[in-house]
Write a protein that holds these residues in place. Structure first.
Motif: not given
Lengths: 763, 141
Positions: A37-46
């Protein structure tokens, strides 16, 4: 940054047992779901902040000597896949804890799946072909562990091995392709290859490169004729099927094709292969889905069909087709992941996945029903789901393509509707029937992910012209190799495509009404059975096992004497034959003069050997061999090799003791060889002796001036700080060899211990 | 084989053999000898003791189990190899202490490596002998 993101799952995997000590089952799932989930958020920002013009690969040196760098590239395509992997991953991680429950198996599951997720992220973010290959193999490997998760069942092990062999073979093909690309371009960097595709396109190796790369992609993405492993892989627990075999791993092949598309697009072999294999898979998958009654099998075969469609769309090559591919891929990940997980929830709650006895779950499992129905709508291509947008685009694209493929697309579309009704509507609305367990809604870990994913499919559909278009625009440009303008919409007015859409929905419902008849369809038709790839796979595997067995029992039949005969005979035939053919007898220098003590040593050696050969008891033979060994040690001393002599003395003493101890355990009676085998042994042994003698004589004549000899002699004291050259070589210059040798010694000791003790225990 | 003469002789022979094996080990860098042959001599000492007194007594005399010798030997050799690596050179590069050490004259990772070989070879041979010579049921563990 990307490096860090990719390695997070690998870093966390070893700590899962520690976390699992404190939190079990569903609690463990909740904690670990934070990782994707946290990785998802970071990819989303990118993804939101992505500026396509200014993408620079992130490069760390790894093995510079062969050009393998830890190079990563986060463009729209990578990030879209990254979002799918971590997004569906969050749902699956959350789901699996509740689904698998407590226990050590759950901990194993999370270790495997974390490794898998890291590997999958590695594939999509790699900017180095060899790095991509390594991650590619890692997904095959972790997939093997996950498919064989219920390793106590034969079917699971069979399916795991099959998936590993098929995708592993494809992996080798990919590796060969990657190496060929490197031999042409001189680089493994994907960015560099895409920047200048003309080198590959104009090379003479173009055809093999394309075939090998496609071999890798088609096995991974289960294209006909390699499709058979995917339905079998449904032996895996449902969260695995949802994650690996619908949303992520099987799309790795699609990803590879999409990633390299800018290099090869426009070459007929590339586009035609994609269209032919993709189209075939699309139709075959859809056809095989017709008769399925198991929820997971239904979803598996339709996944095949979709994978075929995606490959085919890439083959079309037009901007429109590539946009369709990305939309369809996103839609599929969302609805198929959801449907797999709802199938898992249904299985968990009712104890069956058979659609024939499922029904009436709407009230009993309201959240699962909501997710399942919405996902089924998307799969069937109903407005306003993202699946609808995908289907509209698909029809529009195929209308302008090959007519045969167009009809294939229509057929697959109809089956998609039919299967969607079966998997996502029927279990909730059909009349209630008796199931093994009484159905009940699972806790929120079993529903939260599916509800979110299904709703996301709805949101993306409604916001087709804004959100979806923006996403697709970013993702499609790297596939096309140029900037592509994307305008999508949910509503295009009453046109041909909408009419087709409605038509397939009605036809799909029509199929659903006659489903009882479809279930009776045969799996194969008559003579086709012999051509079934899965049958061929079994035959090939059996043949391999048979050959291996036959060869092993011939060469390694357990009799030491036969091993020695084989080794000697082979050496005599191959090496000896070549040696004597090229031997110049006149060159040999034979010096018959010898000192008294040399003669004595010789007599001792020969006498020992003769006694050993004619001895009637093992003990005599061993002692006689010992005498020969000591004679050899004497020779070492005479010719100034005290180190060797010292070792030889100790070894001979010890081996006689060892032999005696071993012989002590052997049966008392010794069966002597017959006359024929004695003659055979005599011939082989004396030929070997003659051969070795001539080799030594020849070496004496052709003494090569070796640089090593001088190097060791001159460097021993200054470099190795020792005057004993032999020892300096052993512990310094060639210490790595010694390391290997002592390792072998240690393993041999353990082996002997195991052999003796096990045999003794076994009787 | 367990005679009084052998048992008594062994009692006085063993310390000498062990000392000789160590002597071989440490002189090996400059004169004939080394970890391998040193290990063999040490193992021969244990074997002699085993022949005279039996496996059980030999195990007691040795204090450590032979497979631990094997493992330790491998570990010591590995440490010797890695030291060069940690010091920023290639794996297995010899690192020498500058100051002289009494008795063994010079010390460095190759010597350490040789000690590893010595331990492993001793452990290996002893392990095999114990395994083969052990007549007790259930093994020597």
């Amino acid at each position: 940054m990307t490096l860090f993101q990719i390695f997070i799952p690998f870093l966390i995997a070893p700590f899962v047992p520690l976390i699992g000590k404190k939190r079990e089952g569903r609690d463990l799932g909740m904690v670990l779901a934070l990782v994707p989930f946290l990785l998802f958020i970071s990819f989303l920002f990118e993804f939101i902040n992505l500026k396509p013009a200014s993408i620079t690969p992130e490069v760390y040196q790894w093995i510079p000597s062969i050009g393998v760098d830890l190079a990563f590239r986060s463009d729209g395509l990578s990030l879209l896949f990254g979002l799918i992997i971590t997004g569906i991953g969050s749902a699956v991680f959350l789901f699996a804890g509740g689904y698998l429950g407590r226990g050590i198996e759950t901990i194993k599951f999370y270790i495997y799946i974390l490794i898998f997720m890291g590997a999958m992220l590695g594939i999509v973010f790699s900017d180095n072909l060899l790095l991509l290959f390594i991650f590619w193999e890692l997904t095959s490997f972790s997939s093997f562990l996950l498919i064989g998760f219920k390793h106590k069942y034969v079917a699971s092990r069979y399916a795991a091995l099959q998936a590993l062999l098929v995708t592993g073979l494809g992996g080798l093909s990919l590796l060969a392709g990657v190496i060929l690309i490197n031999s042409v371009t001189g680089t493994f960097s994907i960015s560099a290859i895409i920047a200048d595709p003309s080198v590959i396109r104009e090379s003479s190796l173009l055809v093999p490169i394309i075939i090998l790369i496609l071999g890798g992609a088609f096995t991974k993405s289960a294209q006909v004729p390699f499709h058979f492993w995917l339905p079998n892989a449904m032996e895996a627990p449902t969260p695995v099927s949802a994650y690996l075999h619908s949303a992520t791993m099987v799309k790795a092949g699609v990803f590879l094709v999409a990633r390299l598309n800018p290099v090869f697009t426009g070459i007929n072999l590339w586009n035609d292969s994609l269209m032919i294999f993709g189209g075939t898979t699309m139709v075959v998958g859809a056809f095989l889905a017709l008769k399925q009654t198991d929820l997971k099998k239904i979803l598996a075969y339709t996944t095949l069909s979709v994978l075929g469609t995606l490959i085919m769309l890439t083959g079309y090559g037009s901007d429109m087709a590539l946009i369709t591919m990305i939309v369809y891929l996103t839609a599929h990940a969302l609805y198929k992941g959801t449907l797999f997980l709802t199938a898992g929830a249904i299985d968990h709650s009712t104890g069956t996945r058979d659609v024939r006895i499922l029904g009436g779950l709407l009230k009993k499992m309201p959240f699962t029903a909501y997710a399942g129905i919405i996902a089924a709508f998307s799969m069937a291509g109903m407005i306003p789901m993202v699946g609808f947008v995908g289907k509209e685009l698909l029809y529009e694209t195929s209308l302008s393509g090959e007519p045969a493929l167009f009809f294939g697309v229509l057929f697959a579309g109809v089956v998609m509707v039919y299967s969607a009704i079966q998997a996502g509507i029927h279990p909730y609305f059909a009349p209630e029937k008796e199931t093994p367990l009484s159905p009940h809604e699972g806790d929120f870990t079993l529903t939260a992910g599916t509800v979110t994913a299904a709703t996301l499919g709805l949101i993306l559909g409604v916001s087709a012209s804004t959100l979806l278009a923006g996403m697709v625009g970013l993702a499609v440009s790297p596939v096309a190799g140029k900037t592509v303008d994307v305008s999508l919409g949910l509503w295009h007015g009453f046109n041909m495509v909408l009419f087709l859409s409605l038509g397939t929905i009605f036809a799909g419902y029509g199929l659903y009404t006659v489903r009882e008849k479809l279930y009776l369809l045969p799996q194969v038709y008559g003579p086709l059975e012999y051509l079934m790839p899965s049958k061929l796979y079994d035959k090939a595997l059996n043949l391999l096992m048979f050959t291996a067995k036959a060869q092993t029992s011939f060469f390694q039949n357990g009799y030491l004497r036969n091993y020695i005969i084989t080794i000697f005979a082979t050496a005599l035939l191959l090496v000896g034959g070549y040696f004597f053919y090229h031997l110049d007898l006149t060159e040999l220098v034979i010096d018959p003069s010898m000192e008294m003590y040399e003669a004595i040593a010789g007599v001792v050696i020969i006498a020992g050997a003769i006694i050993a050969a004619v001895a009637n008891s093992r003990l005599y033979a061993v002692m006689a061999l010992g005498i020969t060994g000591l004679g050899v040690a004497l020779v070492f001393i005479l010719y100034g090799a005290p180190d060797l002599a010292l070792t030889q003395f100790s070894i001979e003493t010890l081996s006689v003791i060892l032999f005696v101890l071993a012989i002590y355990k052997l049966p008392k009676f010794l069966k002597l060889s017959g006359k024929n085998s004695k003659i055979r042994d005599l011939i082989i042994a004396s030929s070997m002796g003659v051969f070795i003698t001539f080799v030594i004589l020849a070496v004496y004549v052709h003494e090569h001036s070796s640089e090593l000899k001088d190097f060791f002699a001159s460097e021993s004291l200054p470099g190795g700080k020792g005057r004993n050259i032999v020892n300096v070589i052993l512990v310094d210059f060639r210490a790595l060899d010694t390391m290997g040798e002592i390792m072998v010694l240690g393993i041999a000791a353990i082996g002997i211990y195991g052999l003796v003790k096990l045999v003794r225990k076994g009787g | 084989m367990s005679t009084l003469i052998l048992r008594t002789a062994v009692k006085y022979l063993i310390p000498g053999m062990f000392l000789f094996s160590l002597f071989l080990l440490f002189r090996g860098h400059n004169e004939p000898g080394g970890g391998f042959v040193g290990g063999l001599v040490a193992a021969a000492a244990v074997i002699l003791y085993t022949l005279a007194n039996g496996v059980e007594m030999a195990e007691k005399m040795l204090h450590v189990s032979p497979h631990k010798l094997i493992a330790t030997g491998l570990l010591v050799a590995l440490v010797a190899g890695i030291t060069g690596w940690i010091a920023g050179k290639e794996f297995m590069t010899g690192i020498w202490l500058d100051m002289p050490i009494p008795v063994i004259w010079k010390f460095g990772t190759p010597v350490l490596f040789d000690i590893g070989v010595y331990l492993l070879v001793t452990g290996m041979v002893v392990k095999v002998i114990f395994t083969l010579a052990d007549t007790r049921e259930g093994g020597n563990q």
